[in-house]
Design a protein around this motif. Structure first.
Motif, short mmCIF file in Angstrom:
data_model
loop_
_atom_site.label_atom_id
_atom_site.label_comp_id
_atom_site.label_asym_id
_atom_site.label_seq_id
_atom_site.Cartn_x
_atom_site.Cartn_y
_atom_site.Cartn_z
N SER A 1 2.94 3.62 -7.85
CA SER A 1 3.31 4.24 -9.13
C SER A 1 3.35 3.21 -10.27
O SER A 1 3.48 2.01 -10.03
N MET B 1 -2.65 2.22 -10.17
CA MET B 1 -1.42 3.01 -10.33
C MET B 1 -1.73 4.48 -10.62
O MET B 1 -2.62 5.05 -10.02
N SER C 1 0.83 -1.21 0.00
CA SER C 1 0.00 0.00 0.00
C SER C 1 0.86 1.26 0.00
O SER C 1 2.01 1.24 0.43
N PHE D 1 1.27 14.11 -8.90
CA PHE D 1 1.01 13.83 -7.48
C PHE D 1 1.37 15.04 -6.62
O PHE D 1 2.03 14.93 -5.59
N TRP E 1 1.51 5.64 0.66
CA TRP E 1 1.46 6.54 1.82
C TRP E 1 0.29 7.52 1.74
O TRP E 1 -0.07 8.12 2.73
P1 NDP Z 1 5.80 3.66 -5.08
O1 NDP Z 1 5.09 3.04 -6.21
O2 NDP Z 1 7.28 3.64 -5.06
O3 NDP Z 1 5.35 2.96 -3.71
C1 NDP Z 1 4.11 2.35 -3.47
C2 NDP Z 1 4.32 1.13 -2.55
O4 NDP Z 1 5.12 0.17 -3.22
C3 NDP Z 1 5.08 1.44 -1.27
O5 NDP Z 1 4.62 0.62 -0.23
C4 NDP Z 1 6.49 1.11 -1.63
O6 NDP Z 1 7.31 0.88 -0.53
C5 NDP Z 1 6.27 -0.14 -2.44
N1 NDP Z 1 7.35 -0.50 -3.34
C6 NDP Z 1 8.27 0.31 -3.92
N2 NDP Z 1 9.12 -0.41 -4.69
C7 NDP Z 1 8.72 -1.71 -4.59
C8 NDP Z 1 9.20 -2.92 -5.16
N3 NDP Z 1 10.24 -2.95 -5.97
N4 NDP Z 1 8.57 -4.06 -4.84
C9 NDP Z 1 7.49 -4.06 -4.02
N5 NDP Z 1 7.01 -2.94 -3.45
C10 NDP Z 1 7.60 -1.77 -3.74
O7 NDP Z 1 5.30 5.09 -4.90
P2 NDP Z 1 6.06 6.29 -4.16
O8 NDP Z 1 5.66 6.30 -2.77
O9 NDP Z 1 7.52 6.25 -4.38
O10 NDP Z 1 5.47 7.49 -4.93
C11 NDP Z 1 5.99 7.82 -6.21
C12 NDP Z 1 4.88 8.23 -7.16
O11 NDP Z 1 3.98 7.13 -7.30
C13 NDP Z 1 4.02 9.36 -6.68
O12 NDP Z 1 4.61 10.58 -6.94
C14 NDP Z 1 2.77 9.10 -7.49
O13 NDP Z 1 2.92 9.61 -8.78
C15 NDP Z 1 2.67 7.61 -7.53
N6 NDP Z 1 1.77 7.08 -6.51
C16 NDP Z 1 0.49 6.81 -6.86
C17 NDP Z 1 -0.40 6.37 -5.91
C18 NDP Z 1 -1.80 6.09 -6.26
O14 NDP Z 1 -2.65 6.05 -5.35
N7 NDP Z 1 -2.12 5.84 -7.51
C19 NDP Z 1 -0.02 6.19 -4.51
C20 NDP Z 1 1.37 6.47 -4.24
C21 NDP Z 1 2.22 6.89 -5.23
P3 NDP Z 1 8.18 2.06 0.15
O15 NDP Z 1 7.49 3.33 -0.06
O16 NDP Z 1 8.19 1.66 1.56
O17 NDP Z 1 9.49 2.00 -0.50
#
Ligand code: NDP
Length: 481
Positions: free
Chosen positions: A225, A247, A145, A381, A147
């Protein structure tokens, strides 16, 4: 004191821990949070398999009682847990409290669904044979999930996973671990088999990646993302693990010349800047009819300038900080990019120095933009939105649909024919009429098209598609003697 992970039913420290700070006030340390090790992940996955079988064998009312208890506790503690959520994520307190309450509603909704798992039956084409079609749990589910809705997004995955008889291994975002520990404490106290529910805090690249690569995981539900989602899908396919992913997005709100202007402006402001723009349903493109454009922009910019940016927990704050320094830097880079592409920044888009040291930014509005600009094609975002001027309804619809994404879209109009046509032709998973693009219910499907979603829909009864697998039984009872 370090907050612990829940591994094979036991609260455990990790090899390392991370510090969590309040984005509204960087002097406020929320706590230290354990980072799960690879061995702990293996141990909890080993235990989850048996725990799942025990849980699936519980009676329906016993499972229902567990979900109901989690839901009612979340709702009754919405104020306290909402405060914690706002403190670590940065959304204004009212939004944090509302999110925790809504998370509770996911659990009470799926508590009721425990008793509504009804299959199908049919006669076979073969004489004397009956068919029984029912759903069974998929097994061990990894929940990953983000943040931005740390409690609600997790809840809308965990509640149906448990409802349909699965074990859950939860990897929350490392930016919001306190909300994850709070929800886990509630779940761990319930009448559930040891190891049915695990919390594995740790970085996505380390523990998250191990989790999605594990052959012991039967299904992965992810929100985050696009690049991370694609990586997860690639890892999952190696084990033929089922995936469900929500995503990015680039949601558009179309404002027609017959719109109620004040309504349109308030929908745009709420949709663009609610949650500091950090929502997958945010209105990041405002597609506005030329006849109403100038009046709309004037009111929108005045409204954006009037929004009170401040500490998430302070009275009167309408927009909190962004979540992290990295996110703030990316947002500011998009402000520069937009201007370099020829967009005009009508207001905001600046870092703000306020009383507390935090990741503050003023809400920004781009005007004179077109739909080929990167600021209109990539998910930012951020508390940034762009106005795109159009000359007709047809042009508006074409622009709304001209995107790689397809999560939500909305139209503001008083014309029934346009509203109906838009509802039928917008290529998004969710469409709204005279309502914000953000804000959805829990008892109906949620998801999108294109790069916004992959796999079965979430929420409502649609969730059963992902969290269960279908069994078709053929029965020949024979002739009574
Ligand atoms: P991420 O996609 O990096 O993170 C989402 C979740 O995936 C977090 O729990 C993260 O863990 C986890 N994660 C990251 N890398 C991996 C991996 N290789 N394998 C498994 N799990 C993984 O999003 P960010 O928080 O970095 O945000 C970056 C961008 O993503 C934002 O600017 C936005 O554009 C988009 N985003 C979109 C969302 C939506 O609701 N559609 C929600 C959040 C982000 P951890 O953070 O602990 O590293």
């Amino acid at each position: 004191m370090t907050e612990l992970n829940l591994i094979a039913g036991e609260w455990m420290a990790g090899d390392t821990a991370i510090e969590n700070r309040n984005p509204s006030d960087l002097t406020d340390v929320i706590g230290l949070f354990a980072q799960a090790s690879a061995d702990q992940l293996s141990a909890t996955l080993d235990r989850a398999r048996n725990a799942q079988l025990e849980w699936a064998a519980y009676g329906l009312e016993r499972k229902q009682a567990v979900l109901m208890s989690i839901g009612t506790e979340l709702m009754s503690r919405a104020e306290e847990l909402g405060r914690l959520l706002s403190r670590e994520e940065g959304k204004p307190f009212a939004e944090g409290k509302g999110e925790v309450y809504r998370a509770g509603q996911f659990f009470t909704y799926y508590a009721a669904e425990c008793l509504r798992q009804i299959g199908e039956n049919a006669d076979s084409v073969r004489e004397g044979v009956e068919i029984d079609v029912r759903r069974e749990p998929v097994g061990v589910v990894a929940v990953i999930s983000p943040w931005n809705f740390p409690t609600a997004t997790a809840a809308w995955k965990i509640a149906p996973a448990l409802c349909y008889g699965n074990a859950v291994v939860w990897k929350p975002a490392n930016l919001t671990p306190a909300s994850a520990v709070a929800l886990t404490e509630i779940i761990a106290r319930q009448d559930i088999p040891k190891g049915l529910f695990s919390l594995v805090m740790g970085s996505g690249g380390a523990i998250g990646q191990r989790l999605v690569e594990s052959p012991q995981v039967d299904a992965i539900s992810f929100t985050g993302s696009v690049p991370v989602g694609k990586g997860i899908a690639a890892a999952a396919i190696q084990n033929l693990t089922k995936v469900q992913m929500e995503m990015g997005s680039k949601n558009a709100l179309a404002v027609m010349d017959d719109a109620d202007l004040d309504l349109a402006v308030s929908l745009a402001l709420g949709g663009a800047f609610g949650g500091t723009g950090q929502k997958c349903t945010a209105s990041s493109r405002l597609v506005v009819h030329a006849a109403i454009h100038d009046a709309f922009v004037e009111k929108l910019v005045a409204g954006a300038k009037a929004l009170k940016v401040g500490h998430a927990l302070e009275e009167g704050t309408q927009m909190g900080p962004v979540v992290s320094e990295q996110q703030l830097q990316e947002n500011l880079a998009y402000v520069e990019l937009g201007q370099s592409e020829g967009a005009e920044l009508a207001c905001g888009g600046q870092r703000l120095e306020l009383q507390h040291d935090g990741y503050y930014m003023s809400p920004g509005v781009f005007v004179n933009t077109n739909n080929t600009m990167r600021i209109n094609r990539e998910e930012m975002f951020a508390p940034l939105t762009s106005v795109i001027k159009v000359n007709s309804y047809d042009e508006a619809l074409a622009i709304v649909n001209d995107t790689n994404f397809g999560l939500t879209s909305g139209i503001v109009t008083q014309n029934l024919a346009r509203a109906t046509h838009f509802r039928r032709h917008a290529r998004t998973g969710v469409v709204t009429v005279n309502l914000p693009t953000a804000g959805t219910d829990y008892h109906v499907p949620f998801g999108g098209r294109g790069e916004s979603s992959y796999g079965p829909r979430e929420q409502g009864k649609a969730a059963a598609e992902f969290y269960t697998t279908v069994k078709t039984a053929y029965i020949s009872a024979g002739t009574p003697i």
